[in-house]
Design a protein around this motif. Structure first.
Motif, PDB file in Angstrom:
ATOM      1  N   LYS A 262       0.881  -1.227   0.025  1.00 40.96           N
ATOM      2  CA  LYS A 262       0.245   0.088   0.162  1.00 40.96           C
ATOM      3  C   LYS A 262       0.865   1.296  -0.160  1.00 40.96           C
ATOM      4  N   THR A 263       1.914   1.331   0.680  1.00 39.38           N
ATOM      5  CA  THR A 263       2.686   2.480   0.973  1.00 39.38           C
ATOM      6  C   THR A 263       3.546   2.695  -0.290  1.00 39.38           C
ATOM      7  N   SER A 264       3.806   1.465  -0.946  1.00 42.18           N
ATOM      8  CA  SER A 264       4.707   1.805  -2.368  1.00 42.18           C
ATOM      9  C   SER A 264       3.911   2.403  -3.445  1.00 42.18           C
ATOM     10  N   LEU A 265       2.652   1.950  -3.100  1.00 35.34           N
ATOM     11  CA  LEU A 265       1.631   2.600  -4.218  1.00 35.34           C
ATOM     12  C   LEU A 265       1.490   4.132  -4.445  1.00 35.34           C
TER      13      LEU A 265
ATOM     14  N   TYR B  67      11.082  19.339   3.650  1.00 31.70           N
ATOM     15  CA  TYR B  67       9.530  19.577   3.721  1.00 31.70           C
ATOM     16  C   TYR B  67       8.843  18.152   3.957  1.00 31.70           C
ATOM     17  N   GLY B  68       9.230  17.218   3.463  1.00 34.38           N
ATOM     18  CA  GLY B  68       8.684  15.820   3.877  1.00 34.38           C
ATOM     19  C   GLY B  68       8.899  15.590   5.431  1.00 34.38           C
ATOM     20  N   ARG B  69      10.042  15.949   5.822  1.00 38.60           N
ATOM     21  CA  ARG B  69      10.183  15.853   7.388  1.00 38.60           C
ATOM     22  C   ARG B  69       9.131  16.840   8.385  1.00 38.60           C
ATOM     23  N   MET B  70       9.223  17.986   7.741  1.00 34.10           N
ATOM     24  CA  MET B  70       8.443  18.783   8.812  1.00 34.10           C
ATOM     25  C   MET B  70       6.964  18.938   8.344  1.00 34.10           C
ATOM     26  N   ARG B  71       6.533  18.311   7.303  1.00 34.49           N
ATOM     27  CA  ARG B  71       5.186  18.435   6.825  1.00 34.49           C
ATOM     28  C   ARG B  71       4.230  18.320   8.022  1.00 34.49           C
ATOM     29  N   SER B  72       4.495  17.383   8.922  1.00 33.55           N
ATOM     30  CA  SER B  72       3.562  16.869   9.969  1.00 33.55           C
ATOM     31  C   SER B  72       3.326  18.052  10.795  1.00 33.55           C
ATOM     32  N   GLU B  73       3.826  19.117  10.870  1.00 30.70           N
ATOM     33  CA  GLU B  73       3.950  20.245  11.747  1.00 30.70           C
ATOM     34  C   GLU B  73       2.849  21.251  11.521  1.00 30.70           C
ATOM     35  N   ALA B  74       2.391  21.341   9.944  1.00 37.19           N
ATOM     36  CA  ALA B  74       1.429  22.231   9.668  1.00 37.19           C
ATOM     37  C   ALA B  74       0.114  22.097  10.334  1.00 37.19           C
TER      38      ALA B  74
ATOM     39  N   ARG C  48      -3.969  13.811  15.616  1.00 33.59           N
ATOM     40  CA  ARG C  48      -4.109  13.164  14.476  1.00 33.59           C
ATOM     41  C   ARG C  48      -3.684  11.546  14.793  1.00 33.59           C
ATOM     42  N   SER C  49      -2.487  11.639  15.112  1.00 35.04           N
ATOM     43  CA  SER C  49      -1.952  10.017  15.450  1.00 35.04           C
ATOM     44  C   SER C  49      -2.610   9.749  16.625  1.00 35.04           C
ATOM     45  N   GLY C  50      -3.027  10.544  17.677  1.00 38.71           N
ATOM     46  CA  GLY C  50      -3.390  10.268  19.027  1.00 38.71           C
ATOM     47  C   GLY C  50      -2.315   9.729  20.027  1.00 38.71           C
TER      48      GLY C  50
ATOM     49  N   TRP D  92       0.874   8.594  10.300  1.00 36.40           N
ATOM     50  CA  TRP D  92      -0.675   8.792  10.241  1.00 36.40           C
ATOM     51  C   TRP D  92      -0.806   9.254   8.860  1.00 36.40           C
ATOM     52  N   LEU D  93       0.200  10.324   8.247  1.00 37.80           N
ATOM     53  CA  LEU D  93      -0.248  11.032   7.034  1.00 37.80           C
ATOM     54  C   LEU D  93      -0.087   9.840   6.196  1.00 37.80           C
ATOM     55  N   GLY D  94       0.886   8.845   6.038  1.00 38.20           N
ATOM     56  CA  GLY D  94       1.150   8.040   5.152  1.00 38.20           C
ATOM     57  C   GLY D  94      -0.452   7.025   4.988  1.00 38.20           C
ATOM     58  N   GLU D  95      -1.085   6.652   6.073  1.00 42.70           N
ATOM     59  CA  GLU D  95      -1.973   5.916   6.247  1.00 42.70           C
ATOM     60  C   GLU D  95      -3.222   6.501   5.585  1.00 42.70           C
ATOM     61  N   GLN D  96      -3.379   7.930   5.813  1.00 40.94           N
ATOM     62  CA  GLN D  96      -4.429   8.806   5.279  1.00 40.94           C
ATOM     63  C   GLN D  96      -4.203   8.441   3.850  1.00 40.94           C
ATOM     64  N   GLU D  97      -3.022   8.683   3.180  1.00 39.77           N
ATOM     65  CA  GLU D  97      -2.793   8.566   1.756  1.00 39.77           C
ATOM     66  C   GLU D  97      -3.086   7.369   1.226  1.00 39.77           C
TER      67      GLU D  97
END
Lengths: 436, 360
Positions: free
Chosen positions: A130-133, A213-220, A379-381, A407-412
Motif C-alpha cells: 500500500k505504502t509503495s503505491l 519539507y517531507g520531514r516537517m510536513r507533519s507540523e502544519a 491526528r496520531s492520537g 498517520w499521514l501515510g495511512e491517510q494517503e
C-alpha cells in the motif's frame, strides 16, 4: 478517608456513553492494519508491474533516460507486489492443507503452527505494498520554510509562538538540520530574534536541508497551548493557539534540467510566477534622489496581483538581499497555495466515496498542556508526558512527529483506495453503457 | 527605547525606517562591544545610546556603521568620501545587464575608466556584475580616478577587500580575480586641462593617462567611461539637499568648485563638458554620467547631441530596468530616449562602435 479527585461533570456524563459517542478516539483504533487489500489497489499494482516488465524489456534493447527514470519509480511497487504474492500464496497453501481431509495429523499441526507467522508476513507485505503505491509528495524532497504566527489569545499566544520557534530551532540543531531565521517580526515591526522583548508577530524559519519539507510536513496546523500564562495574576489556565505553516522552499536558481513542476522559470510549470503579475514596491522616501539625499530604506514589498499575496521584507540593509528573500517567500507561499487548491479538489472527489480526513492550516493538530506536562497529537492520537524535552526539540518531539508521519501515510493510502474505487466504478459504468 | 523616540523626532524619516535603523545600530553596537576586548570596555547599551545621539544630529547611518550595500557588494564608507547611492547601483547594474545580453558582441578585452570614483563603488560593482554573468570573461581592466587623497585611499581599501574575498572564494587563477589584480586607483584632477592650474602636484586626467601609458602602466584608450561627478548647483545645495548630506558628506563630491561669472545651472553642470572632452581623449565607446534630475539630464543630453560624436543618447531614470509604458520624449530632443521609472538619473551615450554592444 479517601477523597475522590474532582471530575468535571461533562466527563462524568460522557463516561456512560459508548466510545463512539464520547467524541474521542482511542490510540489503538488508529494503527489497525488490515491484511486485506482492496481489489482496485491490487489491479493497479499489477498494471504497474506489467508496465515495469515491458520497460525492462525495452531498456534491454536500447537505453532511454525517461524510461530508466520510470523504471526506477516502478521498481518499489513491483518488488512489494512480489512479496505480497509470495505471502498470499503460502497462506493459501496452508489453508488448503488444513481443509484437506487427507492430511495427516502431524502435517496439520505443523500447518497450524505456521499459520500465525504467515498471516503476519502477509499483513506486513500488504502494508508495504500500500505504502509503495502512494506517490511521494511532490515537495517532499525540497527544503522548507516554517511560518509561525500567534493565533487567538493575545500576548499569551505570541509568547507561545515564540516557544514554538525556539522548539523548532532546537529541533533542527539537535537533528543536524541547517536552519536560519528568514524573518522575525514583533509587535514593533522587524526585530532581532535574540533581543526582542515585544510579543512575536510572525517568524519564518528556513530549513535548508533537502527533504526538510517531507520531514516537517507533519507540523502544519494549529498548535494549542493550555497553561497559566506568565501574564496571568489569578492563576487561571488559559487556552490559546499558534499556527504553523510549512511551505516548500525552491532553490534560488532555477535548475533547467529539473522536472517540469520544479522548474519555475518554465511558463508551463504549475509553480511558474509571471514577473509581470508581481508589483515591486521599494519603500523609499519619495522626492529627490541621487546625491541630494542619503537614504537608508532597503525594504522591499512584492504583491502578486492575481492572488493579492503580499510579501514584505526589510530585514537586511541590502536591498538586493531583501528582494531575494521576498521572492523566495512569495514563490513558496504561492506554490503551497496552488498545491493546496489541487489537494482540495482531490479530497472533494474522495469524499464522495469515503470520508477522508484532511489536515490543513485551519485544523487543530496538537495540544501542549503545561499543567499535566503533556503533549497530545490529535491526528496520531499519541500522548507524551515529557513536555520539557519536547519544547527543547528533543527525541520525544521526533517521536511525536514520526507518529504523525505514519498517520499521514495511512491517510494517503486511504485516499488512494478511494481514488481507485472511483476509477473502478466509472469503468464499470462505461462498460455497462457500452453493452447497452 | 526613549533613545529611539529621541531620534525618530529628529529624523524626518518614516517611523518604520527609524525602527530598522535602530535595530541595525543595536546589532552594530553589540557586535562592536564583543570585538573590543579591553577590560574597561563600555557596555553595548552605552555605545548604542552614543550612536543614537549622533545619528539624531544627522550623521549618516553609513558613516556610523562603516559600510553601505551597493548592489551585491558591501562597500566601506568613511567620513570625507561620498556614500554610494542605490540609484547609481541600479544604473551600473542595468548597463552591465544590457552588455551581457549581447555578450557575443563584447570584445574579449574590455576597459572601464571611472572618474570621481569616491569609494570605488562603480568599477567594483561593474566587475562583480560582469563576472557574475560571464564567469569566464577573459579580460576586464578597471581604473578609478579621484581628486581626493582620502577617496583614493578608501577606494584602494575597498578594492583590497574585494580582492581578498574573491581570492578566498575562487582562487588566484580565476579570470575574475586576475581582473581585480589588474585594477588600479589613482589621483588626478578632472577639471584641470593641464597640471599647473591650482594644484601643481595633481596631474590632469589626460596628463596622468599619457604619462602612465608612456611608462607602460596603463594605455590611454578606454572603452567605457563612467562618472558620478559633483552635480549639485550652489543654490540647490543650500535648498534641496538633506541635512545629513549637507552637514556630513564632503562638499567636494557634491558641488563643483565655484567659478565666477557662471549661472547657477552652469555651475552645477561644470563637469560635463570636461567629461565629454576626456571621453574623446580616451576614445570611449560608451559614456555613462550620473545627473541630478530630468532637467539636468536634458541639458547634458543636449551637450552630447551637439558634439555629433555619439550615435545614441538615452536618459535613464532611477530604476532603468522597470518597463516604462508612457513614452515620454524629452522636449526638443526627439532622438533621446527615456527609460525606466523615477527621476532622471543618468545620461548614457554610445558611438558607432558601441552599437554592437548595446544595440539600437
Amino acid at each position: 478517608m479517601q477523597k475522590a479527585p474532582w471530575i468535571c461533570a461533562t466527563c462524568v456524563q460522557r463516561a456512560w456513553r459508548p466510545l463512539s459517542r464520547r467524541g474521542m478516539r482511542l490510540q489503538s483504533t488508529v494503527a489497525s492494519q488490515t491484511a486485506d487489500i482492496s481489489p482496485a489497489l491490487l489491479t493497479r499494482a499489477r498494471t504497474v508491474a506489467q508496465q515495469h516488465a515491458s520497460i525492462e524489456k525495452q531498456l534491454a534493447s536500447d537505453f532511454d533516460v525517461r524510461a530508466a527514470r520510470k523504471l526506477g519509480q516502478t521498481t518499489g511497487i513491483t518488488a512489494a507486489l512480489k512479496e505480497w504474492e509470495k505471502a498470499n500464496e503460502s497462506l493459501a497453501e496452508l489453508n488448503a492443507l488444513l481443509k484437506d481431509s487427507t492430511t495427516d495429523k502431524e502435517m496439520r499441526d505443523l500447518a497450524a503452527e505456521e499459520m500465525e507467522p504467515t498471516r503476519q508476513a502477509l499483513s506486513a507485505a500488504t502494508a508495504a505494498l500500500k505504502t509503495s503505491l502512494v506517490p511521494p509528495h511532490p515537495f517532499a524532497h525540497l527544503p522548507c520554510l516554517l511560518e509561525i504566527r500567534p493565533g487567538a489569545g493575545g500576548s499569551e499566544a505570541a509568547l507561545f509562538a515564540g516557544d514554538l520557534l525556539r522548539m523548532y530551532t532546537a529541533y533542527c540543531s539537535n537533528t543536524g538540520l541547517r536552519c536560519m531565521i528568514l524573518k522575525y517580526e514583533d509587535a514593533d515591526g522587524m526585530a532581532d530574534p535574540r533581543g526582542s522583548d515585544a510579543p512575536l508577530q510572525e517568524a519564518v524559519l528556513e530549513i535548508e536541508n533537502e527533504g526538510a519539507y517531507g520531514r516537517m510536513r507533519s507540523e502544519a496546523g494549529v498548535h494549542r497551548v493550555q497553561r497559566v500564562p506568565a501574564t496571568e495574576s489569578k492563576g487561571r489556565t488559559h487556552t490559546s493557539a499558534a499556527s504553523v505553516l510549512v511551505l516548500p522552499s525552491f532553490p534560488s536558481e532555477s535548475d533547467p534540467s529539473a522536472s517540469g513542476e520544479e522548474n519555475w522559470d518554465d511558463p508551463n510549470s504549475d509553480y511558474f510566477i509571471d514577473p509581470k503579475d508581481v508589483r515591486t514596491d521599494i519603500m523609499r522616501a519619495s522626492g529627490a534622489g541621487g546625491q541630494h539625499v542619503n537614504k537608508t530604506e532597503s525594504a522591499v514589498r512584492l504583491t502578486h496581483l492575481p492572488t493579492n499575496t503580499v510579501v514584505a521584507i526589510q530585514d537586511s540593509r541590502s536591498q538586493p538581499k531583501n528582494r531575494e528573500k521576498a521572492w523566495k517567500l512569495l514563490r513558496s507561499r504561492l506554490a503551497q497555495a496552488r498545491r493546496e487548491a489541487r489537494e482540495e479538489e482531490l479530497v472533494a472527489m474522495r469524499r464522495s466515496v469515503v470520508g477522508v480526513a484532511k489536515m490543513g492550516r485551519g485544523d487543530k493538530v496538537r495540544t501542549y498542556n503545561w499543567g499535566q506536562q503533556r503533549v497530545t497529537d490529535h491526528r496520531s492520537g499519541v500522548s507524551v508526558q515529557q513536555l520539557g524535552d519536547i519544547l527543547q526539540g528533543g527525541d520525544e518531539l521526533e517521536k511525536v512527529m514520526e507518529s504523525v508521519r505514519q498517520w499521514l501515510g495511512e491517510q494517503e493510502v486511504l485516499g488512494l483506495v478511494a481514488e481507485e474505487e472511483i476509477k473502478a466504478k466509472e469503468e464499470e459504468k462505461q462498460k455497462a453503457k457500452a453493452k447497452a | 527605547m526613549e533613545v529611539t523616540e529621541a531620534f525618530t523626532k529628529v529624523e524626518s524619516d518614516t517611523s518604520t525606517n527609524s525602527r530598522n535603523e535602530f535595530r541595525w545600530l543595536k546589532e552594530h553596537a553589540i557586535a562592536a562591544t564583543k570585538q573590543t576586548a579591553s577590560p574597561a570596555r563600555q557596555g553595548w547599551r552605552q555605545r548604542l545610546r552614543a550612536l543614537c545621539v549622533v545619528r539624531g544630529r544627522g550623521r549618516p547611518l553609513q558613516y556610523l556603521l562603516g559600510t553601505e550595500y551597493f548592489g551585491n557588494l558591501e562597500i566601506v564608507c568613511k567620513p570625507g568620501v561620498l556614500i554610494p547611492r542605490q540609484e547609481t547601483a541600479a544604473s551600473v547594474t542595468y548597463l552591465v545587464n544590457r552588455l551581457v545580453q549581447r555578450r557575443s558582441q563584447l570584445p574579449s578585452r574590455l576597459r572601464v575608466l571611472d572618474l570621481c570614483t569616491g569609494t570605488g563603488c562603480i568599477p567594483l560593482l561593474f566587475h562583480d556584475e560582469l563576472y557574475s554573468a560571464i564567469a569566464k570573461h577573459p579580460r576586464l581592466e578597471l581604473l578609478g580616478i579621484d581628486l581626493s587623497k582620502d577617496a583614493v585611499r578608501l577606494a584602494r581599501l575597498n578594492w583590497q577587500e574585494q580582492l581578498k574575498d574573491q581570492t578566498n572564494v575562487r582562487g588566484e587563477k580565476s579570470p575574475r580575480v586576475q581582473s581585480l589584480e589588474r585594477t588600479n586607483f589613482m589621483r588626478a584632477n578632472v577639471l584641470a586641462r593641464v597640471a599647473s592650474d591650482e594644484n601643481p602636484t595633481t596631474p590632469s586626467v589626460e596628463g596622468l593617462l599619457s604619462d602612465a601609458s608612456a611608462s607602460g602602466e596603463v594605455r590611454s584608450e578606454w572603452d567605457i567611461l563612467t562618472c558620478n561627478p559633483p552635480y549639485i548647483s550652489p543654490r540647490a545645495f543650500n535648498h534641496t539637499t538633506a541635512r545629513s548630506v549637507r552637514n556630513f558628506e564632503p562638499k567636494l563630491a557634491l558641488v563643483p568648485a565655484e567659478r565666477p561669472g557662471l549661472s547657477d545651472d552652469e555651475a552645477g553642470d561644470m563637469f560635463y563638458p570636461r567629461l565629454l572632452e576626456i571621453a574623446d581623449f580616451v576614445r570611449a565607446k560608451i559614456v555613462l554620467f550620473e545627473v541630478a534630475d530630468l532637467e539636468q539630464a536634458q541639458r547634458v543630453a543636449e551637450m552630447v547631441v551637439s558634439r555629433n560624436a555619439f550615435e545614441r543618447v538615452e536618459i535613464w531614470r532611477d530604476d532603468p530596468s522597470q518597463v516604462n509604458d508612457h513614452h515620454d520624449h524629452t522636449g526638443d530632443l526627439k532622438c533621446v530616449r527615456l527609460r525606466g521609472e523615477g527621476n532622471g538619473r543618468t545620461v548614457v551615450a554610445w558611438r558607432a562602435e558601441g552599437l554592437d554592444w548595446l544595440g539600437e
